[in-house]
Design a protein around this motif. Sequence first.
Motif, mmCIF file in Angstrom:
data_model
loop_
_atom_site.group_PDB
_atom_site.id
_atom_site.type_symbol
_atom_site.label_atom_id
_atom_site.label_comp_id
_atom_site.label_asym_id
_atom_site.label_seq_id
_atom_site.Cartn_x
_atom_site.Cartn_y
_atom_site.Cartn_z
ATOM 1 N N TRP A 86 0.809 -1.221 0.000
ATOM 2 C CA TRP A 86 0.000 0.000 0.000
ATOM 3 C C TRP A 86 0.840 1.269 0.000
ATOM 4 C CZ3 TRP A 86 -4.734 -0.845 -1.374
ATOM 5 C CH2 TRP A 86 -5.374 -2.022 -0.992
ATOM 6 N N THR A 87 0.286 2.277 -0.675
ATOM 7 C CA THR A 87 0.862 3.623 -0.727
ATOM 8 C C THR A 87 -0.276 4.601 -0.461
ATOM 9 O OG1 THR A 87 2.538 2.969 -2.337
ATOM 10 C CG2 THR A 87 2.000 5.304 -2.249
ATOM 11 N N LEU A 88 0.030 5.717 0.174
ATOM 12 C CA LEU A 88 -0.951 6.792 0.318
ATOM 13 C C LEU A 88 -0.620 7.890 -0.682
ATOM 14 C CD1 LEU A 88 -1.427 7.210 4.179
ATOM 15 C CD2 LEU A 88 -2.773 5.861 2.574
ATOM 16 N N ASP A 89 -1.619 8.331 -1.434
ATOM 17 C CA ASP A 89 -1.452 9.435 -2.375
ATOM 18 C C ASP A 89 -2.006 10.690 -1.710
ATOM 19 O OD1 ASP A 89 -1.445 11.318 -4.390
ATOM 20 O OD2 ASP A 89 -2.351 10.017 -5.895
ATOM 21 N N GLY A 90 -1.106 11.520 -1.209
ATOM 22 C CA GLY A 90 -1.493 12.733 -0.501
ATOM 23 C C GLY A 90 -2.153 13.776 -1.376
ATOM 24 N N SER A 91 -2.046 13.638 -2.698
ATOM 25 C CA SER A 91 -2.712 14.604 -3.578
ATOM 26 C C SER A 91 -4.214 14.356 -3.648
ATOM 27 C CB SER A 91 -2.092 14.573 -4.979
ATOM 28 O OG SER A 91 -2.400 13.362 -5.632
ATOM 29 N N VAL A 92 -4.670 13.229 -3.111
ATOM 30 C CA VAL A 92 -6.096 12.892 -3.077
ATOM 31 C C VAL A 92 -6.485 12.675 -1.613
ATOM 32 C CG1 VAL A 92 -7.895 11.331 -3.898
ATOM 33 C CG2 VAL A 92 -5.889 11.768 -5.327
ATOM 34 N N GLY A 93 -7.131 13.657 -1.026
ATOM 35 C CA GLY A 93 -7.557 13.534 0.367
ATOM 36 C C GLY A 93 -6.437 13.741 1.367
ATOM 37 N N GLY A 94 -5.396 14.435 0.964
ATOM 38 C CA GLY A 94 -4.264 14.668 1.860
ATOM 39 C C GLY A 94 -4.570 15.653 2.965
ATOM 40 N N SER A 95 -3.884 15.475 4.091
ATOM 41 C CA SER A 95 -4.075 16.323 5.266
ATOM 42 C C SER A 95 -3.328 17.650 5.170
ATOM 43 C CB SER A 95 -3.567 15.589 6.503
ATOM 44 O OG SER A 95 -2.179 15.327 6.368
ATOM 45 N N GLY A 96 -2.422 17.744 4.207
ATOM 46 C CA GLY A 96 -1.520 18.898 4.117
ATOM 47 C C GLY A 96 -0.101 18.469 4.432
ATOM 48 N N ALA A 97 0.055 17.319 5.100
ATOM 49 C CA ALA A 97 1.394 16.815 5.447
ATOM 50 C C ALA A 97 2.229 16.540 4.207
ATOM 51 C CB ALA A 97 1.280 15.553 6.299
ATOM 52 N N GLN A 98 1.572 16.347 3.062
ATOM 53 C CA GLN A 98 2.309 16.088 1.830
ATOM 54 C C GLN A 98 3.175 17.278 1.422
ATOM 55 O OE1 GLN A 98 -1.026 16.361 2.071
ATOM 56 N NE2 GLN A 98 -1.907 17.385 0.287
ATOM 57 N N TYR A 99 2.961 18.438 2.022
ATOM 58 C CA TYR A 99 3.761 19.628 1.707
ATOM 59 C C TYR A 99 4.956 19.795 2.640
ATOM 60 C CZ TYR A 99 -0.239 20.552 -1.206
ATOM 61 O OH TYR A 99 -1.225 20.427 -2.141
ATOM 62 N N ILE A 100 5.172 18.855 3.533
ATOM 63 C CA ILE A 100 6.356 18.910 4.391
ATOM 64 C C ILE A 100 7.554 18.517 3.547
ATOM 65 C CG2 ILE A 100 7.522 17.875 6.385
ATOM 66 C CD1 ILE A 100 4.744 17.676 7.706
ATOM 67 N N ASN A 101 8.531 19.387 3.496
ATOM 68 C CA ASN A 101 9.697 19.194 2.641
ATOM 69 C C ASN A 101 10.751 18.309 3.279
ATOM 70 O OD1 ASN A 101 9.176 20.628 0.168
ATOM 71 N ND2 ASN A 101 9.206 22.502 1.396
ATOM 72 N N HIS A 102 11.620 17.793 2.415
ATOM 73 C CA HIS A 102 12.768 16.987 2.839
ATOM 74 C C HIS A 102 13.870 17.884 3.398
ATOM 75 C CE1 HIS A 102 16.252 14.329 2.725
ATOM 76 N NE2 HIS A 102 16.873 15.346 2.159
ATOM 77 N N SER A 103 14.575 17.361 4.393
ATOM 78 C CA SER A 103 15.816 17.959 4.876
ATOM 79 C C SER A 103 16.734 16.840 5.347
ATOM 80 C CB SER A 103 15.550 18.913 6.048
ATOM 81 O OG SER A 103 16.777 19.393 6.578
ATOM 82 N N CYS A 104 18.022 17.014 5.122
ATOM 83 C CA CYS A 104 19.014 16.053 5.619
ATOM 84 C C CYS A 104 19.241 16.232 7.122
ATOM 85 C CB CYS A 104 20.326 16.215 4.856
ATOM 86 S SG CYS A 104 20.165 15.866 3.082
ATOM 87 N N ASP A 105 18.724 17.331 7.684
ATOM 88 C CA ASP A 105 18.792 17.610 9.120
ATOM 89 C C ASP A 105 17.380 17.973 9.589
ATOM 90 O OD1 ASP A 105 19.777 18.027 11.671
ATOM 91 O OD2 ASP A 105 20.582 20.019 11.220
#
Length: 161
Positions: A86-105
């Motif tokens: 299973w995978t969650l597609d945040g672009s469909v029914g996402g909470s907004g967490a899909q906009y949290i960006n990557h960081s190495c720290d």
Amino acid sequence: MASSKAVPGEPHPRANGIPKIDPDYTCFKIKLAKSKIHRWGIYAQEFIPAGRKVIEYTGERINRRETKRRSEASDLIYLFTLDSYWTLDGSVGGSGAQYINHSCDPNLVTRIIKGHIIYMAMRDIRPGEELTVDYRFDKKVERVECLCGTAKCRGTINLID
């Protein structure tokens, strides 16, 4: 008045083309704004203590075949692997967490608990600070350049040896 709830199979509600955060899945005051890392980001609006749940990553639950189809269909995707099927597609029914960006720290860590993807604070987070998580893309998949700009930046979102 129209409901602000996401409907399965339909994109997350937006206001004037601006993505939104669903407050039903957040535990602290956070806001969405332009990010120096990539497009949109999520920012703390209040102090968040270490070890606390911040937001749940939600979206449409899709199988491996659909995950592959969607990942090949768009350059801008919000797919989060839940398990080997299973995978969650945040672009469909996402909470907004899909906009949290990557960081190495990062200041958040991902926890998968009983089929739910939870972002937890790794350390105290100050108001105004962008929320970030290490995406930890597999080193076997296509290399993705990192734009986090931290002193600990490894240059890629992918894990390295």
